[in-house]
Design a protein around this motif. Structure first.
Motif, PDB file in Angstrom:
ATOM      1  N   TRP A  78     -10.571  -4.050  -2.482  1.00  0.00           N
ATOM      2  CA  TRP A  78     -10.077  -3.060  -3.437  1.00  0.00           C
ATOM      3  C   TRP A  78      -8.931  -2.245  -2.827  1.00  0.00           C
ATOM      4  N   VAL A  79      -9.173  -1.745  -1.637  1.00  0.00           N
ATOM      5  CA  VAL A  79      -8.147  -0.915  -0.990  1.00  0.00           C
ATOM      6  C   VAL A  79      -6.888  -1.732  -0.694  1.00  0.00           C
ATOM      7  N   GLY A  80      -7.062  -2.927  -0.126  1.00  0.00           N
ATOM      8  CA  GLY A  80      -5.912  -3.767   0.215  1.00  0.00           C
ATOM      9  C   GLY A  80      -5.044  -4.114  -0.984  1.00  0.00           C
ATOM     10  N   PRO A  81      -5.626  -4.694  -2.049  1.00  0.00           N
ATOM     11  CA  PRO A  81      -4.814  -5.036  -3.216  1.00  0.00           C
ATOM     12  C   PRO A  81      -4.145  -3.832  -3.875  1.00  0.00           C
ATOM     13  N   PHE A  82      -4.823  -2.697  -3.923  1.00  0.00           N
ATOM     14  CA  PHE A  82      -4.219  -1.529  -4.562  1.00  0.00           C
ATOM     15  C   PHE A  82      -3.057  -0.986  -3.726  1.00  0.00           C
ATOM     16  N   ILE A  83      -3.194  -1.012  -2.402  1.00  0.00           N
ATOM     17  CA  ILE A  83      -2.071  -0.589  -1.560  1.00  0.00           C
ATOM     18  C   ILE A  83      -0.906  -1.562  -1.720  1.00  0.00           C
ATOM     19  N   GLY A  84      -1.195  -2.862  -1.672  1.00  0.00           N
ATOM     20  CA  GLY A  84      -0.145  -3.867  -1.837  1.00  0.00           C
ATOM     21  C   GLY A  84       0.564  -3.747  -3.169  1.00  0.00           C
ATOM     22  N   ALA A  85      -0.199  -3.499  -4.238  1.00  0.00           N
ATOM     23  CA  ALA A  85       0.394  -3.349  -5.569  1.00  0.00           C
ATOM     24  C   ALA A  85       1.278  -2.110  -5.643  1.00  0.00           C
ATOM     25  N   ALA A  86       0.816  -1.016  -5.038  1.00  0.00           N
ATOM     26  CA  ALA A  86       1.609   0.222  -5.039  1.00  0.00           C
ATOM     27  C   ALA A  86       2.915   0.033  -4.278  1.00  0.00           C
ATOM     28  N   LEU A  87       2.854  -0.628  -3.139  1.00  0.00           N
ATOM     29  CA  LEU A  87       4.064  -0.868  -2.351  1.00  0.00           C
ATOM     30  C   LEU A  87       5.046  -1.764  -3.115  1.00  0.00           C
ATOM     31  N   ALA A  88       4.525  -2.777  -3.787  1.00  0.00           N
ATOM     32  CA  ALA A  88       5.392  -3.671  -4.552  1.00  0.00           C
ATOM     33  C   ALA A  88       6.058  -2.925  -5.707  1.00  0.00           C
ATOM     34  N   ALA A  89       5.302  -2.061  -6.386  1.00  0.00           N
ATOM     35  CA  ALA A  89       5.864  -1.286  -7.491  1.00  0.00           C
ATOM     36  C   ALA A  89       6.968  -0.357  -6.993  1.00  0.00           C
ATOM     37  N   LEU A  90       6.721   0.330  -5.886  1.00  0.00           N
ATOM     38  CA  LEU A  90       7.719   1.241  -5.330  1.00  0.00           C
ATOM     39  C   LEU A  90       8.961   0.480  -4.883  1.00  0.00           C
ATOM     40  N   VAL A 128       2.387  -9.109  -6.728  1.00  0.00           N
ATOM     41  CA  VAL A 128       2.854  -8.089  -7.673  1.00  0.00           C
ATOM     42  C   VAL A 128       4.381  -8.005  -7.683  1.00  0.00           C
ATOM     43  N   TYR A 129       5.005  -8.196  -6.540  1.00  0.00           N
ATOM     44  CA  TYR A 129       6.470  -8.222  -6.503  1.00  0.00           C
ATOM     45  C   TYR A 129       7.001  -9.379  -7.351  1.00  0.00           C
ATOM     46  N   THR A 130       6.323 -10.521  -7.279  1.00  0.00           N
ATOM     47  CA  THR A 130       6.712 -11.667  -8.098  1.00  0.00           C
ATOM     48  C   THR A 130       6.530 -11.367  -9.579  1.00  0.00           C
ATOM     49  N   VAL A 131       5.432 -10.681  -9.921  1.00  0.00           N
ATOM     50  CA  VAL A 131       5.201 -10.308 -11.319  1.00  0.00           C
ATOM     51  C   VAL A 131       6.331  -9.422 -11.831  1.00  0.00           C
ATOM     52  N   PHE A 132       6.712  -8.416 -11.048  1.00  0.00           N
ATOM     53  CA  PHE A 132       7.798  -7.529 -11.457  1.00  0.00           C
ATOM     54  C   PHE A 132       9.102  -8.307 -11.645  1.00  0.00           C
ATOM     55  N   SER A 133       9.401  -9.174 -10.705  1.00  0.00           N
ATOM     56  CA  SER A 133      10.660  -9.907 -10.770  1.00  0.00           C
ATOM     57  C   SER A 133      10.682 -10.899 -11.929  1.00  0.00           C
ATOM     58  N   ALA A 134       9.561 -11.573 -12.156  1.00  0.00           N
ATOM     59  CA  ALA A 134       9.509 -12.599 -13.199  1.00  0.00           C
ATOM     60  C   ALA A 134       9.504 -12.024 -14.603  1.00  0.00           C
ATOM     61  N   THR A 135       9.051 -10.780 -14.741  1.00  0.00           N
ATOM     62  CA  THR A 135       8.942 -10.173 -16.069  1.00  0.00           C
ATOM     63  C   THR A 135       9.946  -9.047 -16.276  1.00  0.00           C
ATOM     64  N   ASP A 136      10.912  -8.928 -15.394  1.00  0.00           N
ATOM     65  CA  ASP A 136      11.907  -7.859 -15.475  1.00  0.00           C
ATOM     66  C   ASP A 136      12.658  -7.947 -16.807  1.00  0.00           C
ATOM     67  N   ALA A 175      -5.167  -5.210  -9.762  1.00  0.00           N
ATOM     68  CA  ALA A 175      -4.056  -4.822  -8.888  1.00  0.00           C
ATOM     69  C   ALA A 175      -2.721  -4.952  -9.617  1.00  0.00           C
ATOM     70  N   VAL A 176      -2.566  -6.006 -10.403  1.00  0.00           N
ATOM     71  CA  VAL A 176      -1.350  -6.170 -11.207  1.00  0.00           C
ATOM     72  C   VAL A 176      -1.256  -5.044 -12.230  1.00  0.00           C
ATOM     73  N   THR A 177      -2.362  -4.758 -12.899  1.00  0.00           N
ATOM     74  CA  THR A 177      -2.391  -3.669 -13.876  1.00  0.00           C
ATOM     75  C   THR A 177      -2.037  -2.339 -13.214  1.00  0.00           C
ATOM     76  N   PHE A 178      -2.569  -2.098 -12.031  1.00  0.00           N
ATOM     77  CA  PHE A 178      -2.302  -0.851 -11.307  1.00  0.00           C
ATOM     78  C   PHE A 178      -0.824  -0.738 -10.949  1.00  0.00           C
ATOM     79  N   GLY A 179      -0.241  -1.814 -10.453  1.00  0.00           N
ATOM     80  CA  GLY A 179       1.173  -1.792 -10.102  1.00  0.00           C
ATOM     81  C   GLY A 179       2.053  -1.528 -11.306  1.00  0.00           C
ATOM     82  N   LEU A 180       1.748  -2.166 -12.431  1.00  0.00           N
ATOM     83  CA  LEU A 180       2.532  -1.964 -13.649  1.00  0.00           C
ATOM     84  C   LEU A 180       2.336  -0.552 -14.204  1.00  0.00           C
ATOM     85  N   PHE A 181       1.131  -0.002 -14.021  1.00  0.00           N
ATOM     86  CA  PHE A 181       0.895   1.380 -14.442  1.00  0.00           C
ATOM     87  C   PHE A 181       1.735   2.353 -13.613  1.00  0.00           C
ATOM     88  N   LEU A 182       1.796   2.143 -12.310  1.00  0.00           N
ATOM     89  CA  LEU A 182       2.606   3.015 -11.457  1.00  0.00           C
ATOM     90  C   LEU A 182       4.082   2.959 -11.859  1.00  0.00           C
TER      91      LEU A 182
END
Length: 286
Positions: free
Chosen positions: A259-271, A189-197, A116-123
């Motif tokens: 699978w569906v839940g984490p991928f949706i959550g990761a996509a929303l966090a990336a957006l 995933v939002y925390t990952v984005f913020s911590a590694t910005d 899910a983290v990988t998916f969010g970072l890919f998006l």
């Protein structure tokens, strides 16, 4: 008495202009937006660092499943909550392992340890599709091997104690479980984005050292909140590895949720991070 020119200059510096805050603080002098990763990068396949990063993801996910499943089993086999580390201990095991493993692997692979983290970072175009798929495959293989080693050591106990498999617990609906996974993964995933910005890294040089801490703490908090609902997935590799090795019908009934839940959550966090927090689509380019 009139002041000298130097006095006037010193006096002017007593009240400097207020510094800009937020996105207005960004200047070309101290920060440049990193270019987006290419969708496909065939050149990566010829680089040892690419293959090494996947091995690091495999090993990190292997260790993650090994320690956390043993912790879950230890709590499950205890005669009462006071005789084990309890839910808090499980949450600390998951959060602590993520903290340690991200710290160890961040410089090699980025320390994803989670599809899910990988998916969010890919998006967000932080890595190529080639690398994202490779990471996800290695993460899932590592999770399967980690759960498999636990079962190999304690086969009878593994079968009796549920093998750490994720399911929607009695009293909750599948919708409850899906919602918990979406929100929980969003937090992570939002925390990952913020911590590694990269912009924050340019401003605060100490952040890269501390980045694993908020990520691990986010995992800890999400587990405290959602263990009673789903056992907490927020990591498709973790859920898949436990389900494959445990291999009972009820472990597969709800697998799609993890699978569906984490991928949706990761996509929303990336957006949210890219569009709202960073406002990247709206920044003018010189």
């Amino acid at each position: 008495m009139e002041g000298t020119e130097d006095d006037v200059r010193v006096g002017a510096n007593k009240y400097p202009e207020r510094q800009p805050i937020g996105t207005s603080a960004q200047t070309d002098k101290d920060y440049q937006e990193p270019p987006p990763a290419p969708l496909f990068d065939a050149g990566e396949l010829h680089s040892w660092s690419f293959w090494r990063a996947g091995i690091a993801e495999f090993m990190a996910t292997f260790l993650f499943l090994y320690i956390t499943i043993l912790t879950v089993m230890g709590v499950s086999r205890a005669p009462n909550k006071c005789a084990s580390v309890g839910i808090q201990g499980i949450a600390w095991a998951f959060g602590g392992m993520i903290f340690a493993l991200v710290y160890c692997t961040a410089g090699i692979s980025g320390g994803h340890i989670n599809p899910a983290v990988t998916f969010g970072l890919f998006l967000a175009r932080k890595l190529s599709l080639t690398r994202a798929v490779y990471y996800m495959v290695m993460q899932c293989l590592g999770a399967i091997c980690g759960a498999g080693v636990v079962k190999g050591f304690q086969k009878t106990q593994y079968e009796l104690l549920g093998g750490g498999a994720n399911v929607v617990n009695p009293g909750y609906t599948k919708g409850d479980g899906l919602g918990a996974e979406i929100v929980g993964t969003f937090v992570l995933v939002y925390t990952v984005f913020s911590a590694t910005d990269a912009k924050r890294s340019a401003r605060d040089s100490h952040v890269p050292v501390l980045a694993p801490l908020p990520i691990g703490f986010a995992v800890f908090l999400v587990h405290l909140a959602t263990i009673p609902i789903t056992g907490t997935g927020i990591n498709p590799a973790r859920s898949l590895g436990a389900a494959i090795i445990f291999n009972k019908d009820h472990a597969w009934d709800d697998q799609w949720i993890f699978w569906v839940g984490p991928f949706i959550g990761a996509a929303l966090a990336a957006l949210y991070h890219q569009i709202v927090i960073r406002a990247i689509p709206f920044k003018s380019r010189a």
